[in-house]
Write an enzyme that holds these catalytic residues in place. Structure first.
Site, PDB file in Angstrom:
ATOM      1  N   SER A  65       7.797  -2.092   6.104  1.00  0.00           N
ATOM      2  CA  SER A  65       9.118  -1.532   5.771  1.00  0.00           C
ATOM      3  C   SER A  65      10.111  -1.618   6.926  1.00  0.00           C
ATOM      4  O   SER A  65      11.280  -1.959   6.690  1.00  0.00           O
ATOM      5  CB  SER A  65       8.975  -0.085   5.278  1.00  0.00           C
ATOM      6  OG  SER A  65       8.298  -0.077   4.051  1.00  0.00           O
ATOM      7  N   GLY A 117       0.375   8.256  -6.796  1.00  0.00           N
ATOM      8  CA  GLY A 117       1.828   8.262  -6.729  1.00  0.00           C
ATOM      9  C   GLY A 117       2.445   6.949  -7.176  1.00  0.00           C
ATOM     10  O   GLY A 117       3.490   6.943  -7.842  1.00  0.00           O
ATOM     11  N   THR A 158       5.177   6.739   1.613  1.00  0.00           N
ATOM     12  CA  THR A 158       4.140   5.907   1.021  1.00  0.00           C
ATOM     13  C   THR A 158       2.839   6.691   0.929  1.00  0.00           C
ATOM     14  O   THR A 158       2.813   7.900   1.182  1.00  0.00           O
ATOM     15  CB  THR A 158       4.026   4.559   1.766  1.00  0.00           C
ATOM     16  OG1 THR A 158       3.123   3.727   1.052  1.00  0.00           O
ATOM     17  CG2 THR A 158       3.556   4.734   3.199  1.00  0.00           C
ATOM     18  N   LYS A 212       3.366  10.593  -2.043  1.00  0.00           N
ATOM     19  CA  LYS A 212       4.516  10.500  -2.957  1.00  0.00           C
ATOM     20  C   LYS A 212       4.666  11.728  -3.860  1.00  0.00           C
ATOM     21  O   LYS A 212       5.784  12.136  -4.179  1.00  0.00           O
ATOM     22  CB  LYS A 212       4.413   9.232  -3.795  1.00  0.00           C
ATOM     23  CG  LYS A 212       4.601   7.994  -2.935  1.00  0.00           C
ATOM     24  CD  LYS A 212       4.513   6.699  -3.686  1.00  0.00           C
ATOM     25  CE  LYS A 212       4.614   5.575  -2.664  1.00  0.00           C
ATOM     26  NZ  LYS A 212       4.816   4.276  -3.241  1.00  0.00           N
ATOM     27  N   GLY A 225      -5.603   3.197 -11.778  1.00  0.00           N
ATOM     28  CA  GLY A 225      -5.100   4.107 -10.746  1.00  0.00           C
ATOM     29  C   GLY A 225      -4.130   5.101 -11.364  1.00  0.00           C
ATOM     30  O   GLY A 225      -3.464   4.785 -12.370  1.00  0.00           O
ATOM     31  N   TYR A 262      -1.251  -5.416  -0.662  1.00  0.00           N
ATOM     32  CA  TYR A 262      -1.113  -6.733  -0.043  1.00  0.00           C
ATOM     33  C   TYR A 262      -1.850  -6.643   1.274  1.00  0.00           C
ATOM     34  O   TYR A 262      -2.076  -5.552   1.803  1.00  0.00           O
ATOM     35  CB  TYR A 262       0.371  -7.085   0.176  1.00  0.00           C
ATOM     36  CG  TYR A 262       1.161  -5.905   0.631  1.00  0.00           C
ATOM     37  CD1 TYR A 262       1.804  -5.081  -0.296  1.00  0.00           C
ATOM     38  CD2 TYR A 262       1.190  -5.528   1.970  1.00  0.00           C
ATOM     39  CE1 TYR A 262       2.473  -3.946   0.118  1.00  0.00           C
ATOM     40  CE2 TYR A 262       1.860  -4.396   2.380  1.00  0.00           C
ATOM     41  CZ  TYR A 262       2.493  -3.606   1.445  1.00  0.00           C
ATOM     42  OH  TYR A 262       3.138  -2.473   1.855  1.00  0.00           O
TER      43      TYR A 262
END
Ligand SMILES: NC(=O)c1ccc[n+]([C@@H]2O[C@H](COP(=O)([O-])OP(=O)(O)OC[C@H]3O[C@@H](n4cnc5c(N)ncnc54)[C@H](OP(=O)(O)O)[C@@H]3O)[C@@H](O)[C@H]2O)c1
Length: 274
Positions: free
Chosen positions: A19, A130, A64, A68, A127, A213
């Site tokens: 980020s 959040g 993150t 969340k 899943g 990722y």
């Protein structure tokens, strides 16, 4: 000394977050000077760290995993998107109040639409944390044939269904519906574990999308899907798109995303750390 507006992402683990790099890239594009840092927290310190960040003049905070849902809970003014998800990934301060939005679903839809139109599709989300929460309403808005959610702990999936009765809750190991799209919204790839998705779900060779990722290598979920001859994508595209939406909320400017994603993919492919 000039103090640039200060932004950050808070999570755990957080050291390898992309980020800061993405937001700096957007800022350069838009001619904005800013500071964007990473902040680590744990359950006990999360709330205090968020409040201190804003008390010290912080302008915007991305949130993150695994915070969340806590970020939503502490906000005074959640947007409709965050309220629907009961999870937030973008915080900012206005009139002494913490505002919260959720840009994950927006980012996911922007990226997946490069590859698939979701209407009339059978979709499985694995899943119920959040990230999964942020995807549900935007996917339902795209009018899929069915949206199935399967989670390791059933209670968390059932609580998600209370918020969105249209979804079907399923037990991962016994779900046999053939899917068009399977989304891995778990953090299982952090510890390298493989999800126990039944082969029957793969009968139509679904597109497999991993929200996760990894640097310079495919995620375990992507490798697993490819070994079963399915097309698989990782979450870099969504990462850039959700960041662009957060950037827009904070700076009221829309950065161009494709070139940023291209550079990120080139760096990942060539093993250059950002
Ligand atoms: N690309 C993007 O822009 C983007 C955006 C958001 C999130 N993400 C990624 O999405 C993932 C989830 O994030 P989050 O915020 O939702 O995290 P979270 O709130 O901590 O939720 C984690 C989820 O993963 C499940 N899980 C963890 N380990 C597992 C395992 N070994 N087997 C099966 N299920 C497992 C948990 O199940 P239980 O409920 O049973 O514990 C829970 O549903 C992370 O990898 C994150 O990096 C990517």
């Amino acid at each position: 000394v000039t103090r640039h507006p200060s932004f950050a992402v808070i999570g755990n683990p957080i050291a390898h977050s992309l980020s800061p790099w993405i937001h700096q890239r957007f800022a350069t594009q838009c001619g904005i000077a800013l500071v964007y840092e990473t902040m680590a927290a744990d359950d006990a310190s999360f709330q205090k760290k968020v409040k201190d960040f804003f008390a010290n003049g912080g302008m915007g905070l991305n949130v993150t995993l695994p915070f969340k849902e806590q970020a939503y809970a502490l906000a005074h003014k959640p947007t409709a998107r965050a309220t629907k998800a009961r999870a937030a990934n973008t915080l900012w301060m206005e009139h002494n109040q913490i505002y919260a939005d959720n840009t994950d679903g927006f980012g996911f839809i922007k990226d997946i639409n490069r590859f698939m139109d979701l209407s009339h599709k059978t979709i499985l989300i694995v899943g119920a944390g959040g990230a999964a929460r942020g995807l549900i309403q935007p996917i339902l808005d795209a009018k899929p044939a069915q949206l199935i959610v399967a989670n390791r702990s059933k209670d968390r999936a059932l609580s998600l269904q209370l918020d969105a009765p249209e979804i079907i809750c399923a037990d991962l190991s016994v779900t046999t519906t053939a899917c068009d799209l399977i989304i891995n919204a778990t953090s299982a790839s952090l510890d390298g574990s493989i999800l126990a998705i039944s082969q029957a779900c793969l009968a139509h060779k679904p597109l497999c999308y991993d929200l996760s990722y990894r640097f310079n290598e495919p995620t375990p979920f992507v490798l697993w899907a490819q070994s079963l001859k399915c097309t698989a994508l990782d979450g870099l595209g969504m990462l850039v798109e959700q960041a662009a939406e957060a950037f827009y909320i904070w700076h009221h400017k829309r950065p161009e995303t494709q070139s940023v994603l291209n550079v990120l993919r080139q760096h990942h492919a060539s093993g250059i750390h950002i």
